[in-house]
Structures are given as structure tokens and as C-alpha cells.
Motif scaffolding. Sequence first.
Motif, PDB file in Angstrom:
ATOM      1  N   TYR A 109       0.684  -1.366  -0.026  1.00 22.95           N
ATOM      2  CA  TYR A 109       0.127   0.056  -0.144  1.00 22.95           C
ATOM      3  C   TYR A 109       0.987   1.317   0.006  1.00 22.95           C
ATOM      4  CZ  TYR A 109       0.936  -0.517   4.947  1.00 22.95           C
ATOM      5  OH  TYR A 109       1.379  -0.608   6.279  1.00 22.95           O
ATOM      6  N   GLU A 110       2.013   1.212   0.544  1.00 25.82           N
ATOM      7  CA  GLU A 110       3.088   2.494   0.510  1.00 25.82           C
ATOM      8  C   GLU A 110       3.511   2.619  -1.064  1.00 25.82           C
ATOM      9  OE1 GLU A 110       5.051   2.398   4.737  1.00 25.82           O
ATOM     10  OE2 GLU A 110       5.817   0.870   3.524  1.00 25.82           O
ATOM     11  N   THR A 111       3.728   1.708  -1.613  1.00 24.24           N
ATOM     12  CA  THR A 111       3.993   1.369  -2.775  1.00 24.24           C
ATOM     13  C   THR A 111       3.062   2.201  -3.866  1.00 24.24           C
ATOM     14  OG1 THR A 111       5.631  -0.303  -2.579  1.00 24.24           O
ATOM     15  CG2 THR A 111       5.175   0.217  -4.985  1.00 24.24           C
ATOM     16  N   ALA A 112       1.962   1.254  -3.685  1.00 24.91           N
ATOM     17  CA  ALA A 112       0.723   2.143  -4.495  1.00 24.91           C
ATOM     18  C   ALA A 112       0.494   3.735  -4.215  1.00 24.91           C
ATOM     19  CB  ALA A 112      -0.595   1.267  -4.238  1.00 24.91           C
ATOM     20  N   LEU A 113       0.470   3.831  -3.087  1.00 25.28           N
ATOM     21  CA  LEU A 113       0.339   5.367  -2.599  1.00 25.28           C
ATOM     22  C   LEU A 113       1.475   6.304  -3.415  1.00 25.28           C
ATOM     23  CD1 LEU A 113      -1.438   7.435  -0.907  1.00 25.28           C
ATOM     24  CD2 LEU A 113       0.111   7.079   0.972  1.00 25.28           C
ATOM     25  N   ARG A 114       2.449   5.888  -3.218  1.00 23.39           N
ATOM     26  CA  ARG A 114       3.940   6.601  -3.906  1.00 23.39           C
ATOM     27  C   ARG A 114       3.438   6.752  -5.342  1.00 23.39           C
ATOM     28  NH1 ARG A 114       9.877   4.362  -4.259  1.00 23.39           N
ATOM     29  NH2 ARG A 114      10.179   5.724  -2.759  1.00 23.39           N
ATOM     30  N   TRP A 115       3.005   5.627  -6.133  1.00 22.82           N
ATOM     31  CA  TRP A 115       2.621   5.981  -7.590  1.00 22.82           C
ATOM     32  C   TRP A 115       1.516   6.620  -7.699  1.00 22.82           C
ATOM     33  CZ3 TRP A 115       6.596   5.610 -10.749  1.00 22.82           C
ATOM     34  CH2 TRP A 115       7.859   5.002  -9.956  1.00 22.82           C
ATOM     35  N   LEU A 116       0.567   6.574  -7.057  1.00 20.62           N
ATOM     36  CA  LEU A 116      -0.730   7.297  -7.018  1.00 20.62           C
ATOM     37  C   LEU A 116      -0.443   8.850  -6.791  1.00 20.62           C
ATOM     38  CD1 LEU A 116      -3.990   7.359  -7.503  1.00 20.62           C
ATOM     39  CD2 LEU A 116      -4.036   6.976  -4.817  1.00 20.62           C
ATOM     40  N   VAL A 117       0.214   9.064  -5.782  1.00 17.60           N
ATOM     41  CA  VAL A 117       0.777  10.672  -5.604  1.00 17.60           C
ATOM     42  C   VAL A 117       1.379  11.120  -6.714  1.00 17.60           C
ATOM     43  CG1 VAL A 117       2.052  12.069  -4.216  1.00 17.60           C
ATOM     44  CG2 VAL A 117       0.528  10.529  -3.140  1.00 17.60           C
ATOM     45  N   GLY A 118       2.283  10.363  -7.557  1.00 19.32           N
ATOM     46  CA  GLY A 118       2.999  10.789  -8.530  1.00 19.32           C
ATOM     47  C   GLY A 118       1.958  11.228  -9.723  1.00 19.32           C
ATOM     48  N   GLY A 119       1.028  10.150 -10.059  1.00 23.30           N
ATOM     49  CA  GLY A 119      -0.087  10.369 -10.928  1.00 23.30           C
ATOM     50  C   GLY A 119      -0.942  11.395 -10.915  1.00 23.30           C
ATOM     51  N   LEU A 120      -1.185  11.736  -9.496  1.00 18.98           N
ATOM     52  CA  LEU A 120      -1.999  13.015  -9.387  1.00 18.98           C
ATOM     53  C   LEU A 120      -1.399  14.120  -9.440  1.00 18.98           C
ATOM     54  CD1 LEU A 120      -3.957  11.693  -6.114  1.00 18.98           C
ATOM     55  CD2 LEU A 120      -5.219  12.499  -8.198  1.00 18.98           C
ATOM     56  N   ALA A 121      -0.095  14.297  -8.901  1.00 17.32           N
ATOM     57  CA  ALA A 121       0.816  15.558  -8.829  1.00 17.32           C
ATOM     58  C   ALA A 121       0.963  15.836 -10.312  1.00 17.32           C
ATOM     59  CB  ALA A 121       1.967  15.254  -7.916  1.00 17.32           C
ATOM     60  N   ILE A 122       1.278  14.926 -11.041  1.00 14.68           N
ATOM     61  CA  ILE A 122       1.541  15.384 -12.664  1.00 14.68           C
ATOM     62  C   ILE A 122       0.248  15.566 -13.314  1.00 14.68           C
ATOM     63  CG2 ILE A 122       2.627  14.664 -14.600  1.00 14.68           C
ATOM     64  CD1 ILE A 122       4.680  13.071 -12.997  1.00 14.68           C
ATOM     65  N   GLY A 123      -0.775  14.418 -12.997  1.00 12.88           N
ATOM     66  CA  GLY A 123      -2.041  14.670 -13.865  1.00 12.88           C
ATOM     67  C   GLY A 123      -2.814  15.817 -13.645  1.00 12.88           C
ATOM     68  N   VAL A 124      -2.821  16.601 -12.357  1.00 10.92           N
ATOM     69  CA  VAL A 124      -3.545  17.681 -12.064  1.00 10.92           C
ATOM     70  C   VAL A 124      -3.066  18.727 -12.836  1.00 10.92           C
ATOM     71  CG1 VAL A 124      -1.978  18.507 -10.148  1.00 10.92           C
ATOM     72  CG2 VAL A 124      -4.347  18.895  -9.992  1.00 10.92           C
ATOM     73  N   LEU A 125      -1.889  18.946 -13.411  1.00  7.37           N
ATOM     74  CA  LEU A 125      -1.156  19.941 -14.224  1.00  7.37           C
ATOM     75  C   LEU A 125      -2.050  20.077 -15.367  1.00  7.37           C
ATOM     76  CD1 LEU A 125       2.437  19.682 -13.400  1.00  7.37           C
ATOM     77  CD2 LEU A 125       0.833  21.350 -12.432  1.00  7.37           C
ATOM     78  N   ARG A 126      -2.527  18.859 -16.004  1.00  9.01           N
ATOM     79  CA  ARG A 126      -3.244  18.975 -17.147  1.00  9.01           C
ATOM     80  C   ARG A 126      -4.396  19.601 -17.312  1.00  9.01           C
ATOM     81  NH1 ARG A 126      -4.405  13.337 -20.663  1.00  9.01           N
ATOM     82  NH2 ARG A 126      -5.034  14.439 -22.924  1.00  9.01           N
ATOM     83  N   ALA A 127      -5.079  19.756 -15.976  1.00  9.01           N
ATOM     84  CA  ALA A 127      -6.537  20.250 -15.752  1.00  9.01           C
ATOM     85  C   ALA A 127      -6.290  21.572 -15.579  1.00  9.01           C
ATOM     86  CB  ALA A 127      -7.467  19.384 -14.766  1.00  9.01           C
TER      87      ALA A 127
END
Length: 561
Positions: A109-127
Motif C-alpha cells: 500500500y505504501e508503494t501504491a500510494l507513492r505512484w498514485l501521488v505521482g500520478g495525481l501530482a503530474i496529472g492535475v497539471l493537465r487540468a
Amino acid sequence: MLNAWTKAGAATLENLPLIGGLARTLDGGLKLLSGQPAPIYPGDWFWTATRAIIVPEGEVAPITEFPFFTFLYADLHAHMISLPLQLLALGWAVALALSAPGEKRAHWYETALRWLVGGLAIGVLRAVNTWDWPTYLVIGGLAVLFYAYRRHGRFPLLTLTHAAVLLPLLFGLATLTFWPFAAHYGVGYSSASLWPGSYTLLGNYLTIHGLFLFFIVTHLAREFRAWTATWTEAGLRAWREAAVLVLAALALFVLLLLLLLARGYWIGPVVLTLIVVAGLLGLRPNLPPARRIVLILISAALGLTLAVEIFVLDGDIGRMNTVFKFYMQVWLLLSVAGGVTAVWAWPSLRKRPLLGQAWQVGLALLIFAAALYPVIATRAKWDIRMSKEAPNTLDGMAFMRYASYGDRDYAGNGVTIQLADDYAALRWMQRNIEGSPVIAEAHGGNPYRSIANRVAMYTGLPAIVGWDWHQRQQRAVTPGSLVSARIQDVNTLYATTATDAAQAILARYNVAYVYVGALERAYYPPDGIAKFELMAGLGLLEIVYQDNAVTIYRVVQLCCH
């Protein structure tokens, strides 16, 4: 500042041989320092810096905005909102790249959280600010490659395999987390082409990035010195066989620099040289990760400044926004890299008295020049407030009770618009209108110089149409007639004397409230405005608010078609 000094100086001093220009500038400086007002518009003290690239007459100057101006100007644009989110994405990428190879194995779950945070942090810039999304996808991708390399450095196949799994994961999360936005967003800038206009002069480039370049050049010199300290005679002999290739590569590089100059890319030789040096230094073996990351960030930031000299996004006004949006990214990246390199350089340079003192003097001069802007620009922004009597408050409407401005009426006559006339009516709407009903208000042809769309801005309610050019930019994939037709309908709604035509327009856009204030009375003829009273008498409209300056009508009956 020097421009203001020169304008304030006596023009006759220009006739002095050799020192004429300097004498006039010093004369003007003494006058301004003694209290004489500068012969320039007060707002230029903060505005001019955002047009620091000189262009030929007739060409649109690029915007060279930077974070201090962004917050001083206080216009809530996408590039302002994205700044802390860019830092979040950059922080995540750096944290991933700095992850120690021998760190304790994380829970799933720590690994999943790390990559989810990365996806969110970069993905939000698109919007938030789509221009930032590709840049941080690349930075995130580089972080993934570095992360994989640090874990399998001795095994290239494992490194590539690991990266081949993680890169699609990151890009996929950065896309899927904001898929509803991406699926319904029409991208106005979707292609690029070679920029055919003028290029940035080296002097302008140094004006904008000079302080950062001071830290960068210092850092590259220190890294090069550290590299040469590892050279051995045996190691240099090993390069003997590759000497011909190295010399050929160097010759080709020099030829490339000459071609850039011949093409007119004035900053090309300097910037490309720094990029190549930073890149080569970053490829050295056994380099600590933090130092390698800083060199990568330097190369990326400088690469962006060179890219906007060569390419422009199709649909831009000249290269106004292309330079603007990517330069904002450069400011953030170089701020981070510059801060780190300054901290690293300070202790070692202080140990070298002569060199250290020269470095400190140069740094002091650059910081003094840069620090003039926050001091002078803040004062200038304060001095051009619409009203000096307005209170100092976080209430964004408080100034309206004290401010007025000059405008033109429908016949071209000058009028004074009192913003206080709208204040009470807007407060009433905020308190009493529920939901998001559509409102009608006057359309202004020059929104930057009028209070047009003030009802939509201060209530958050949708209007028939907003600012003309902004609406066209935000709907670049739709026909321009979509916006112009709405503008025409708003003007017809207020100008026509025909109640059936007005009723048809209200029905077309499902308008619930019609706002008639000082701006509407100025922009449209009295006969058109009087029609709303007639419609109220016919039961088509109902007066729900009225004072000496503003009348708000609620639409009672929409036209059958």
C-alpha cells in the motif's frame, strides 16, 4: 530604471561627445532621486519587466512574466494556480530519484500510494495549466529512469525492463486520474511549428535569467573542477584511442554553434554550451545522486529556454504565450536549482579569499539589481490603485465603494462609471439568488479597461458571454462564430426596442435575471433600456431589486420559441 533616468535627463546633454548618453542618464537619475516624478506611466515600474524581450516594430512581444509579478498583479490565472502544484510534482520526482537503493522494502500500500501521488501530482497539471503537463511528464519520466538505474545500475537489461514497467504506470496514472477532464477538453494548442519571427537578444536573455545563470555557471565550474581532480595519467591515456572522435565531435559542435549564430539564434551558442556541459557532467560515473539531479534540472530548464527560440505552438499570438508559459516553468526549475547550487558554493568559495570576494561582489550586485524590482514594483502597483481611500482588506469588492473610471458610451461620449452603484446590487444578488441561474449583463469590447462582466465575476453566476478574446481562446476548437453570435445577441438584447426579439434571446439562453446598471445605460441607447420597463408592465419581467442606479429583472415568462 535606466530608461526612466534617461527620459528625465536634459536632452541637450546628448550633444556632449562620447559621454552624452551617460551624462543625460546621470542627470535624470539625480533629478528622480531628489524627488522629481519619473516621466513614465507609474505602472511601468512593475509592468515593463514582463516585456523584457525586444522585438521589431509590428511583432507581438513575448510575455516574460515571473512569479513575483504574478502575485503582485494578482490576476487569478492558471499559471498562478499551478505554481504550488508544479512544486509538488517536482518534489515527488526528486524524492523518487533520491530513493536509496538499499531502503527497506515497502508494503504494497505504501508503494501504491507513492505512484498514485505521482500520478495525481503530474496529472492535475493537465487540468490546471495544460502547458505544464508535458514538461512534468518528461521530468517524472527522467526520475523513473534514474530510479530504475540506481537499483539495477550494473545490469542495463534489468534497468530497461524496470523502467519499461514503471513509465507506462506513471503516464497511465497521470492520464487516468484526470480522464474525465481530458475526455471533454478541446485542446486549442495541439501542434507546433518553427518560429519565423525575431529571436531573443543575448542582453535581454541575461536581463531575465542573469542571476540564475550566475549560480549555474558557478556550479558547472565547480563540477568541472571536481571532475578534473579525478583525472589520472592512465585515465587520460585511455582516451587516446578516442581522441579523433572527440575532436570530430568538438568540431561538429563548434560548427553547430556557428550555424545557430548565422541563423540569428543569439542565445543559442551560450545556452547550448551550458546544456551540453551540464549534460556531460551529469553523466559522470560515481556522482552523488543529488548533484546529478541538479545537473539534470539545469539542462531541462535551459533546454526549455532554447526550445521556445526554435518552436512556437500553432495558434499563439506571435510567440507571446509560448515564451510566457514555458518561461514560468524555467523560473521555478532554476529557482530550485539555483538555491541548491548557491548553498553548495558558498562554503568553498569563502575559503578562497580573492576568488570568493570577487564572487560575493558579483553576487551582491546581481541581487541588488534583482531586488530593486520587488521594492519599486510593489510601490508602483500600490500607487496606481483605483482609489487611495479604499481600505486594505482581503474583501475583493471593498474598493468598489470608492472607485470610478472613465469609459465611452454608445455614442462615443466620455462617461464616468461609479463602481459604488453596483456594489449594493451585487451584494443583494450574493445573498438572495440561489443556484446557478443564467444572468444577462452588458458586453464590453475592451474588458481590460472596463468593468464589463462584473456581475458574473462577483456572483459566480453564468452569463450569456464573457470576455471576447478569452472566450475564443478557451474554445479554440469551436468556430469563432459561437462567441461572436452570443456577443451580438447580448448587444441586441439591450439595444433593441422590440420586446419579442428580446424575449426570444432570453429564451435562447435560458436567462433568469436581467441586470441594468450604469454600464448598461452607458453602452446602450435609452430606448433599448426602456423596453425592459415595458416588458415588466406586460408581465414578462418582474423587478426584484431597484435603487437609484441599478434595476434587476427576473424573467417571468420565456418566449415559446
